[in-house]
Design a protein around this motif. Structure first.
Motif, PDB file in Angstrom:
ATOM      1  N   HIS A 153      23.389  16.962 -23.537  1.00 30.66           N
ATOM      2  CA  HIS A 153      23.743  17.522 -24.772  1.00 30.66           C
ATOM      3  C   HIS A 153      25.305  16.862 -25.070  1.00 30.66           C
ATOM      4  O   HIS A 153      25.717  16.646 -26.265  1.00 30.66           O
ATOM      5  N   GLY A 154      25.983  16.746 -24.033  1.00 27.60           N
ATOM      6  CA  GLY A 154      27.322  16.127 -24.187  1.00 27.60           C
ATOM      7  C   GLY A 154      27.397  14.806 -24.546  1.00 27.60           C
ATOM      8  O   GLY A 154      27.885  14.242 -25.395  1.00 27.60           O
ATOM      9  N   PHE A 155      26.277  13.887 -24.222  1.00 29.63           N
ATOM     10  CA  PHE A 155      26.209  12.424 -24.557  1.00 29.63           C
ATOM     11  C   PHE A 155      25.790  12.708 -26.019  1.00 29.63           C
ATOM     12  O   PHE A 155      26.090  11.573 -26.992  1.00 29.63           O
ATOM     13  N   GLN A 156      24.823  13.673 -26.342  1.00 29.55           N
ATOM     14  CA  GLN A 156      24.282  13.641 -27.771  1.00 29.55           C
ATOM     15  C   GLN A 156      25.272  13.976 -28.669  1.00 29.55           C
ATOM     16  O   GLN A 156      25.418  13.314 -29.782  1.00 29.55           O
ATOM     17  N   ARG A 157      26.213  14.915 -28.328  1.00 30.09           N
ATOM     18  CA  ARG A 157      27.251  15.101 -29.271  1.00 30.09           C
ATOM     19  C   ARG A 157      28.246  14.054 -29.593  1.00 30.09           C
ATOM     20  O   ARG A 157      28.653  13.437 -30.465  1.00 30.09           O
ATOM     21  N   ARG A 158      28.456  12.960 -28.359  1.00 25.30           N
ATOM     22  CA  ARG A 158      29.365  11.685 -28.792  1.00 25.30           C
ATOM     23  C   ARG A 158      28.559  10.684 -29.543  1.00 25.30           C
ATOM     24  O   ARG A 158      29.064  10.143 -30.202  1.00 25.30           O
ATOM     25  N   ILE A 159      27.258  10.638 -29.113  1.00 24.29           N
ATOM     26  CA  ILE A 159      26.280   9.493 -30.116  1.00 24.29           C
ATOM     27  C   ILE A 159      26.297  10.184 -31.717  1.00 24.29           C
ATOM     28  O   ILE A 159      26.478   9.250 -32.442  1.00 24.29           O
ATOM     29  N   ASP A 160      26.347  11.591 -31.717  1.00 24.41           N
ATOM     30  CA  ASP A 160      26.333  12.074 -33.286  1.00 24.41           C
ATOM     31  C   ASP A 160      27.544  11.617 -33.939  1.00 24.41           C
ATOM     32  O   ASP A 160      27.533  11.717 -35.425  1.00 24.41           O
ATOM     33  N   ALA A 161      28.422  11.469 -33.359  1.00 24.64           N
ATOM     34  CA  ALA A 161      29.814  11.075 -33.837  1.00 24.64           C
ATOM     35  C   ALA A 161      30.151   9.632 -34.231  1.00 24.64           C
ATOM     36  O   ALA A 161      31.263   9.335 -35.054  1.00 24.64           O
ATOM     37  N   PHE A 162      29.182   8.996 -33.637  1.00 23.54           N
ATOM     38  CA  PHE A 162      29.295   7.497 -33.992  1.00 23.54           C
ATOM     39  C   PHE A 162      28.870   7.230 -35.543  1.00 23.54           C
ATOM     40  O   PHE A 162      27.910   8.009 -36.091  1.00 23.54           O
ATOM     41  N   PRO A 163      29.143   6.065 -36.154  1.00 25.95           N
ATOM     42  CA  PRO A 163      28.653   5.691 -37.538  1.00 25.95           C
ATOM     43  C   PRO A 163      26.848   5.553 -37.404  1.00 25.95           C
ATOM     44  O   PRO A 163      26.267   5.149 -36.497  1.00 25.95           O
ATOM     45  N   PRO A 164      26.387   5.662 -38.568  1.00 25.92           N
ATOM     46  CA  PRO A 164      24.953   5.447 -38.514  1.00 25.92           C
ATOM     47  C   PRO A 164      24.350   4.233 -37.960  1.00 25.92           C
ATOM     48  O   PRO A 164      23.437   4.181 -37.189  1.00 25.92           O
ATOM     49  N   GLU A 165      25.123   2.958 -38.038  1.00 18.09           N
ATOM     50  CA  GLU A 165      24.558   1.660 -37.694  1.00 18.09           C
ATOM     51  C   GLU A 165      24.654   1.519 -36.008  1.00 18.09           C
ATOM     52  O   GLU A 165      24.017   1.083 -35.588  1.00 18.09           O
TER      53      GLU A 165
END
Length: 883
Positions: A199-211
């Motif tokens: 979930h920690g990795f998922q939170r980081r990824i969710d903060a990235f731009p869509p592309e």
């Protein structure tokens, strides 16, 4: 990881001298925090004052934030450091995630360590990543925390509640890459437990731009061999800046045309996106693979984007499954193809997957596939092929009776397969199982099957063509069903004949043509031919042919991860390496094979490898060896694994030889034969006859051993192999009162072919020397002792060498001088030979590495020894260690 813990404690534990700063480096979840906790607990229990702090990125720019939390009672840095320095006991300061520590705190702590001399303090730091954080002093000692080895990772996984088995277990181990946190998270995913770290990795990824999120999804979806170019083609862009946020966050690395996730859970989190996006990623990657002419990648992605049964997708998977060099991948692809195949053809597709899974060697996976298969069809050819796969894997796991019952009952239920190539396949596997069990009942059943099939008389060129046409793309199914290769049929027939003791191995090997194999390609037919020739040569005691073929086959199978198929050649290959004095090669081979055998649950293979390890340590004279503590393991029933039982008896006898316990050695060697002297195993038992004779003479049991010798002579018949002839001459000279003893010893030594088995020849020379000395023929005895000692030292057999030196001293020969340093006087090649000899390599192994003949290597060593003031290989080892 326990090794890392012990190393840390030695460096900064209570017994360590002086202050130290240690830094643990490793990827997230690799076990650094566990090590910190374990060190803290051990240190506190030993009376060390332990202070610890966890750093946070939010406080990295707050001066002394970490120091204030480390000493919460004291308001400022001066008082904090004074408090630690004035403590009456040793102090250990632990800082986790030091990459997020504020610089003033880190500077103050390092200053503290340098200044506390009367009551030393040490610091243990931990940081994520590959490089030490900036600002650390130069004296920091870095310890890299590496991923778990495969056996340790498997043990951790299997210890979890309700762990996965079979294919899901192997896939999970592959995904986790030895990262303990990833292993537990993925196991939790399997059991529907919460995933905290992911979930920690998922939170980081969710903060990235869509592309960037889309690019990460495609990277997570791509196959391991699909690089950056393939992923960019699927994305439809050449703009590399889309990766920048993920690179900056340390989630991926773009280098060398590859996209690499730094943490296994980063890949998993990147792939957890809505179903429509995942399916779109597979379709785009499939299109890019088609455009690039990569059919295996296209088949994989097209199948992953398929909903429900799709015969075309299944056919594409089967057609490309073996394009991978990795057998596990091939088996997984074929398993997936079976899921996509319709009911009419699914049984045939399952056989493909079964045979591939058997080549991998995981019994749980094979059982699962076999249980699914038997509910699908009664087709005689398919049932027998499935039984072959299941029985072979059961045998590796130690279940010989279950394996033979399954195999022969499958064949008996289908009388239409009473003869022909597929029947020969069944009989060959049944013979191999009987050879492992050593049970007379098993041999009898194989002989009956052979007689019904006509295997031992002739093999017709007919084929059994009942397999559905969808299998024609699968080489394994086609080859095992049809055996449409005359050389292969002949050689398999010879193998069955030798195993069932219908033909003397020495007679059979002359009719084969092994040199031709040197130029053949490694397709499946040729691989089977290579293995069959090697097995016949092994039983015929032709080590040169056996080694040449087994080594080539082992290299091929090991490179492809076919650990289940490889397991069948390990024991005979190791037997041959040990017997011919190639101990360093045997040790390396056993070590690499043991990890995979343990992970895959091949219990009898594990047991065999441990027996080899005990034997090797014993013949080398391992000072720390406790032969009585070693056991075959609880998962192996020795009653139905006679070959394993014999190897353990021989190993324990060798350990008893090493410690001079002749009665115990005789007891173990005598267990290789029935009470009336019949060999318990037709091949392994007779080859211990000379050692049995030696132990009998030393323990006063010659009369009983003489009866065993007579049974061995009868069992060997009129055409024993050269090796068995020499061993029986040696035993006869010691045991048979009707034998002229000197003539017996000379017959055991006169044949130069005996040099192929150096340890056995050295033992014969030793026995002859003892006989000569008792006859007061001291000069002749010395010659035999000197030759035996040279062999023992070359092999690295410390126990035998010590016994020979003792006997030489009793014969009036001066002891060897102590080693002295003179390495610089040697040429570069001579120094290389010295290092290789000291490592335990024989002259033959050194020659193979340096392209020299064994005689040339021996000549070099003969000239080197006086220069160095040594007389043995063990002294060479001591000399190098002292240098």
């Amino acid at each position: 990881m326990s090794g890392d813990l012990q190393h840390i404690l030695r460096r900064i534990g209570p017994e360590a001298s002086g202050p130290r700063i240690l830094l643990l480096l490793g990827e997230e979840g690799i076990g650094k925090t566990w090590l910190l906790r374990a060190v803290a607990e051990r240190s506190a229990a030993a009376g060390t004052r332990v202070l610890s702090v966890q750093c946070w990125s939010a406080e990295k720019n707050v001066a002394f934030a970490a120091l204030r939390r480390l000493f919460p009672v004291v308001p400022d840095q001066t008082s904090s450091t004074a408090s630690a320095s004035e403590s009456p006991e040793r102090t250990l300061i632990i800082v986790d995630d030091v990459q997020d520590c504020d610089q003033p705190s880190l500077t103050a702590l390092c200053w503290l360590v340098r200044c506390t001399t009367e009551r030393p303090a040490s610091i243990l730091l931990a940081a994520r990543g590959d490089a030490a954080p900036a600002g650390l002093p130069s004296e920091v000692e870095v310890i890299r925390v590496n991923p778990l080895g495969l056996p340790s990772a498997a043990a951790l996984l299997d210890a979890q509640p309700d762990p996965p088995t079979g294919r899901p277990r192997l896939e999970l181990l592959q995904k986790a890459r030895g990262n303990p946190s990833a292993l537990l998270e993925l196991c939790g995913d399997h059991t529907a437990h919460p995933r905290r770290v992911e979930h920690g990795f998922q939170r980081r990824i969710d903060a990235f731009p869509p592309e960037t999120r889309r690019a990460l999804l495609y990277a997570a979806t791509a196959l391991p061999d699909e690089g950056l170019a393939a992923i960019m083609a699927a994305l439809g862009t050449d703009d590399l800046s889309i990766w920048a946020p993920a690179e900056a966050a340390g989630l991926v690395q773009i280098d060398g045309g590859q996209v690499t996730f730094r943490h296994p859970l980063g890949r998993t989190a990147a792939g957890r996106q809505p179903a429509d996006l995942r399916y779109r990623a597979h379709r785009d990657l499939a299109a890019a693979a088609t455009a690039a002419g990569r059919p295996a990648a296209h088949a994989h992605h097209a199948a992953a984007a398929t909903l429900g049964v799709d015969e075309a997708a299944a056919q594409a998977l089967r057609a490309t499954a073996w394009a991978s060099r990795d057998t596990f991948t091939a088996a997984r692809v074929l398993d997936q193809a079976a899921d996509l195949t319709g009911d009419a053809d699914r049984a045939a597709s399952l056989v493909d997957a079964l045979l591939a899974a058997a080549a991998v060697g995981d019994l749980d996976w094979v059982r699962s596939l076999h249980e699914t298969f038997i509910r699908r069809t009664t087709d005689p050819a398919l049932v027998c092929l499935a039984a072959c796969a299941a029985a072979a894997t059961l045998s590796l796991a130690s279940y010989q009776t279950e394996a033979l019952d399954l195999l022969l009952e499958a064949a008996d239920r289908h009388s239409g397969l009473a003869d022909g190539p597929l029947s020969l396949t069944v009989t060959t596997i049944a013979a191999a199982i009987a050879h492992q069990s050593g049970l007379p009942e098993h041999y009898r059943r194989v002989l009956e099957k052979s007689a019904r099939a006509g295997t031992l008389e002739s093999v017709e060129a007919t084929t059994v063509n009942t397999v559905n046409t969808v299998n024609t793309v699968n080489t394994v199914t086609d080859v095992l069903t049809h055996l449409n290769d005359a050389d292969l049929r002949t050689t398999l027939t010879a193998y069955v004949s030798v195993i069932t003791q219908q033909t003397a191995p020495a007679q059979v090997i002359r009719r084969l043509d092994p040199p031709r194999l040197g130029t053949l390609s490694e397709d499946l037919r040729r691989l089977l031919l290579r293995l069959a020739v090697a097995a016949v040569a092994y039983h015929a005691d032709e080590p040169a042919t056996s080694l040449a073929q087994f080594r080539r086959a082992d290299t091929y199978l090991r490179a492809r991860g076919a650990h289940g198929a490889r397991a069948w050649l390990l024991s005979p290959l190791l037997d041959t390496l040990l017997a011919t004095g190639r101990w360093a090669e045997a040790e390396a081979l056993a070590a690499t094979a043991l990890d995979h055998a343990a992970v895959l649950g091949m219990h009898r293979v594990v047991s065999d490898l441990r027996a080899f390890d005990l034997t090797l340590r014993a013949v080398r004279g391992d000072a720390d060896l406790d032969g009585t503590a070693a056991t075959p393991g609880p998962d192996v029933d020795l009653a139905e694994n006679g070959a394993t039982r014999c190897r353990w008896a021989r190993a324990r006898a060798t350990a008893a030889f090493d410690r001079g316990d002749w009665s115990d050695a005789y007891r173990w060697l005598r267990s290789l034969f029935t009470p009336d002297g019949e060999p318990e195993h037709p091949y392994l038992s007779p080859r211990a006859i000379a050692e049995l004779a030696i132990a009998a003479v030393r323990s006063g049991r010659t009369q009983d051993a003489a009866r065993v010798l007579e049974r061995v002579r009868d069992q060997q018949g009129e055409r024993p192999t050269t090796r068995m002839t020499l061993l029986m001459h040696h035993a006869s000279a010691l045991l048979d009162p009707a034998t002229d003893q000197e003539a017996g010893f000379q017959l055991a030594l006169v044949n130069p072919a005996g040099e192929q088995w150096p340890l056995e020849r050295a033992q014969t020379r030793f026995s002859y020397a003892l006989w000569l000395r008792r006859g007061r023929r001291t000069s002749e005895a010395r010659e035999q002792l000197a030759a035996a000692l040279e062999t023992a030292e070359e092999l690295g057999s410390a126990g035998l060498a010590a016994a020979l030196r003792s006997e030489m001293r009793a014969s009036g020969v001066a002891t060897a001088p102590e080693p002295s340093a003179a390495l610089s006087t040697l040429t570069a090649q001579q120094q290389q030979i010295v290092r290789m000899a000291a490592s335990g390599m024989s002259n033959r192994e050194i020659g193979e590495q340096l392209f020299l003949s064994p005689r040339t290597v021996g000549s070099h060593l003969y000239n080197i020894y006086p220069k160095l003031g040594v007389s043995s290989r063990h002294q060479l080892r001591d000399l190098l260690e002292a240098g």
